[in-house]
Every structure is written in C-alpha cells, then in structure tokens.
Enzyme design. Structure first.
Site, PDB file in Angstrom:
ATOM      1  N   ASP A 153      14.568  54.310  68.483  1.00 45.87           N
ATOM      2  CA  ASP A 153      14.358  52.895  68.789  1.00 45.87           C
ATOM      3  C   ASP A 153      15.382  52.461  69.834  1.00 45.87           C
ATOM      4  O   ASP A 153      16.554  52.832  69.772  1.00 45.87           O
ATOM      5  CB  ASP A 153      14.505  52.059  67.511  1.00 45.87           C
ATOM      6  CG  ASP A 153      13.959  50.655  67.679  1.00 45.87           C
ATOM      7  OD1 ASP A 153      12.923  50.344  67.044  1.00 45.87           O
ATOM      8  OD2 ASP A 153      14.553  49.862  68.443  1.00 45.87           O
ATOM      9  N   ILE A 154      14.942  51.660  70.790  1.00 46.08           N
ATOM     10  CA  ILE A 154      15.819  51.229  71.888  1.00 46.08           C
ATOM     11  C   ILE A 154      16.903  50.253  71.411  1.00 46.08           C
ATOM     12  O   ILE A 154      17.941  50.111  72.049  1.00 46.08           O
ATOM     13  CB  ILE A 154      14.955  50.601  73.017  1.00 46.08           C
ATOM     14  CG1 ILE A 154      15.647  50.702  74.367  1.00 46.08           C
ATOM     15  CG2 ILE A 154      14.557  49.174  72.701  1.00 46.08           C
ATOM     16  CD1 ILE A 154      14.724  50.410  75.542  1.00 46.08           C
TER      17      ILE A 154
ATOM     18  N   ASN B 298       5.935  47.143  60.079  1.00 44.36           N
ATOM     19  CA  ASN B 298       5.592  45.732  60.224  1.00 44.36           C
ATOM     20  C   ASN B 298       4.162  45.618  60.726  1.00 44.36           C
ATOM     21  O   ASN B 298       3.729  46.393  61.578  1.00 44.36           O
ATOM     22  CB  ASN B 298       6.547  45.071  61.225  1.00 44.36           C
ATOM     23  CG  ASN B 298       7.986  45.129  60.759  1.00 44.36           C
ATOM     24  OD1 ASN B 298       8.271  44.867  59.589  1.00 44.36           O
ATOM     25  ND2 ASN B 298       8.898  45.484  61.649  1.00 44.36           N
TER      26      ASN B 298
ATOM     27  N   VAL C  81       5.357  45.134  68.565  1.00 46.79           N
ATOM     28  CA  VAL C  81       4.608  46.060  69.435  1.00 46.79           C
ATOM     29  C   VAL C  81       3.276  46.403  68.763  1.00 46.79           C
ATOM     30  O   VAL C  81       3.261  46.976  67.663  1.00 46.79           O
ATOM     31  CB  VAL C  81       5.420  47.344  69.708  1.00 46.79           C
ATOM     32  CG1 VAL C  81       4.633  48.282  70.611  1.00 46.79           C
ATOM     33  CG2 VAL C  81       6.768  47.004  70.348  1.00 46.79           C
TER      34      VAL C  81
ATOM     35  N   HIS D  77       3.272  51.781  64.180  1.00 49.62           N
ATOM     36  CA  HIS D  77       4.508  52.582  64.161  1.00 49.62           C
ATOM     37  C   HIS D  77       5.197  52.451  62.818  1.00 49.62           C
ATOM     38  O   HIS D  77       5.087  51.440  62.130  1.00 49.62           O
ATOM     39  CB  HIS D  77       5.451  52.175  65.289  1.00 49.62           C
ATOM     40  CG  HIS D  77       5.752  50.707  65.354  1.00 49.62           C
ATOM     41  ND1 HIS D  77       4.878  49.799  65.914  1.00 49.62           N
ATOM     42  CD2 HIS D  77       6.819  49.990  64.935  1.00 49.62           C
ATOM     43  CE1 HIS D  77       5.400  48.579  65.839  1.00 49.62           C
ATOM     44  NE2 HIS D  77       6.578  48.667  65.231  1.00 49.62           N
TER      45      HIS D  77
ATOM     46  N   HIS E  15       8.985  52.659  61.198  1.00 51.30           N
ATOM     47  CA  HIS E  15      10.430  52.698  61.435  1.00 51.30           C
ATOM     48  C   HIS E  15      11.048  53.581  60.360  1.00 51.30           C
ATOM     49  O   HIS E  15      10.809  53.377  59.162  1.00 51.30           O
ATOM     50  CB  HIS E  15      11.066  51.311  61.261  1.00 51.30           C
ATOM     51  CG  HIS E  15      10.627  50.280  62.246  1.00 51.30           C
ATOM     52  ND1 HIS E  15      11.408  49.871  63.301  1.00 51.30           N
ATOM     53  CD2 HIS E  15       9.487  49.536  62.313  1.00 51.30           C
ATOM     54  CE1 HIS E  15      10.774  48.925  63.977  1.00 51.30           C
ATOM     55  NE2 HIS E  15       9.613  48.693  63.400  1.00 51.30           N
TER      56      HIS E  15
HETATM   57  P1  5GP Z   1       8.148  45.931  65.407  1.00 54.42           P
HETATM   58  O1  5GP Z   1       8.834  44.612  65.365  1.00 54.42           O
HETATM   59  O2  5GP Z   1       6.883  45.881  66.237  1.00 54.42           O
HETATM   60  O3  5GP Z   1       7.941  46.541  64.059  1.00 54.42           O
HETATM   61  O4  5GP Z   1       9.162  46.920  66.104  1.00 54.42           O
HETATM   62  C1  5GP Z   1       9.122  47.261  67.452  1.00 54.42           C
HETATM   63  C2  5GP Z   1      10.332  48.118  67.727  1.00 54.42           C
HETATM   64  O5  5GP Z   1      10.179  48.707  68.990  1.00 54.42           O
HETATM   65  C3  5GP Z   1      11.661  47.345  67.770  1.00 54.42           C
HETATM   66  O6  5GP Z   1      12.542  47.883  66.795  1.00 54.42           O
HETATM   67  C4  5GP Z   1      12.164  47.544  69.190  1.00 54.42           C
HETATM   68  O7  5GP Z   1      13.560  47.710  69.267  1.00 54.42           O
HETATM   69  C5  5GP Z   1      11.425  48.783  69.628  1.00 54.42           C
HETATM   70  N1  5GP Z   1      11.155  48.840  71.061  1.00 54.42           N
HETATM   71  C6  5GP Z   1      10.669  47.845  71.844  1.00 54.42           C
HETATM   72  N2  5GP Z   1      10.542  48.252  73.106  1.00 54.42           N
HETATM   73  C7  5GP Z   1      10.947  49.547  73.124  1.00 54.42           C
HETATM   74  C8  5GP Z   1      11.037  50.519  74.158  1.00 54.42           C
HETATM   75  O8  5GP Z   1      10.719  50.276  75.335  1.00 54.42           O
HETATM   76  N3  5GP Z   1      11.499  51.745  73.818  1.00 54.42           N
HETATM   77  C9  5GP Z   1      11.871  52.052  72.540  1.00 54.42           C
HETATM   78  N4  5GP Z   1      12.310  53.286  72.300  1.00 54.42           N
HETATM   79  N5  5GP Z   1      11.793  51.156  71.531  1.00 54.42           N
HETATM   80  C10 5GP Z   1      11.334  49.921  71.825  1.00 54.42           C
END
Ligand code: 5GP
Length: 121
Positions: free
Chosen positions: A35-36, A93, A102, A106, A108
C-alpha cells in the site's frame, strides 16, 4: 464484470502497468503489492487481476479458480512476511458505508505490530 466498474481506477492502471507498484507476489489470477500509504509496518493489498468492483461482485461473479487463487495469494503473503504466528488483520472495504476509495476489489493485509481494537464504535 459489474457494469459500474471504472476501467480507469488506480488499481486497473497498476494491472495494466500504466503506473508502478511495489510488487510483493503474484499468481495467474491475483497480484499483491505494498500500500502506498501504509497503516502498519506490513500493509499489503491483494487484488484480482480481472475487473471486479468489490467483495460482493468478486464472490458473486468470479470463478472458483479466481477466488481460490486470490485467497491462496493472501496466504502466501502471510507466509512470506512470517506473520502467521504473531497475527494480522484482513480488511475489505466495500461501497459508501465501507468507505471504499478504490473501486477495484482489494483485500488489505495489515500486520507487523499489535493493531489495537478494530473499531471505536
Ligand atoms: P480502500 O479505502 O479503497 O479500501 O483502500 C484503498 C487503498 O489503496 C488505500 O489504503 C490507499 O493507500 C491505497 N492506494 C491508493 N492509491 C494507491 C496507489 O497508487 N498505489 C498503491 N500501492 N496504493 C494505493
């Protein structure tokens, strides 16, 4: 594939190699990358290679092989990172109430420290 899937979401771009990621592992149907914006010392995202919007879309519409290899990859990452004994947390999520940012399914995988209680409800 769910009709509301946005092919330009950031994980779709990672899968097309249009933007880079720090790859951890992959198999025929899933990719694991860091994760970034890590929320714990180990914070890895595991995604299917095909387009699924969220957990429900994936579990309703993916093949058994895709589902198997997604969870197998989660397991392989747990093994690689040596966190099976100390423990970890898996989160997915979904949608507005789940605060999914996103729109590509996915998982986590978080670990490397005590993560505290899950929610402060
Ligand atoms: P969500 O809130 O959709 O469950 O989590 C999305 C996750 O994607 C977040 O933890 C965020 O830090 C990660 N993320 C967003 N953009 C990028 C990216 O460009 N590269 C990577 N590796 N992770 C990302």
């Amino acid at each position: 594939m769910n009709k509301s899937y946005d092919k330009n979401n950031i994980f779709a771009k990672i899968l097309r190699s249009e933007i880079p990621c720090q790859k951890v592992l992959e198999n025929d149907h899933a990719l694991a990358f860091s994760d970034i914006n890590p929320q714990s010392p180990i914070h890895i995202l595991i995604i299917p290679k095909k387009a699924y919007l969220n957990f429900h879309d994936f579990t309703q519409n993916a093949s058994i092989k895709e589902i198997e290899l997604l969870w197998k990859l989660v397991s392989e990452v747990i093994k690689l990172k040596k966190i099976s004994k100390k423990g970890f947390r898996i989160i997915s999520n979904s949608g507005d109430d789940g605060n999914q940012d996103v729109p590509h399914f996915h998982v986590h995988l978080l670990g490397g420290k005590n993560l505290g209680r899950m929610m402060n409800l």
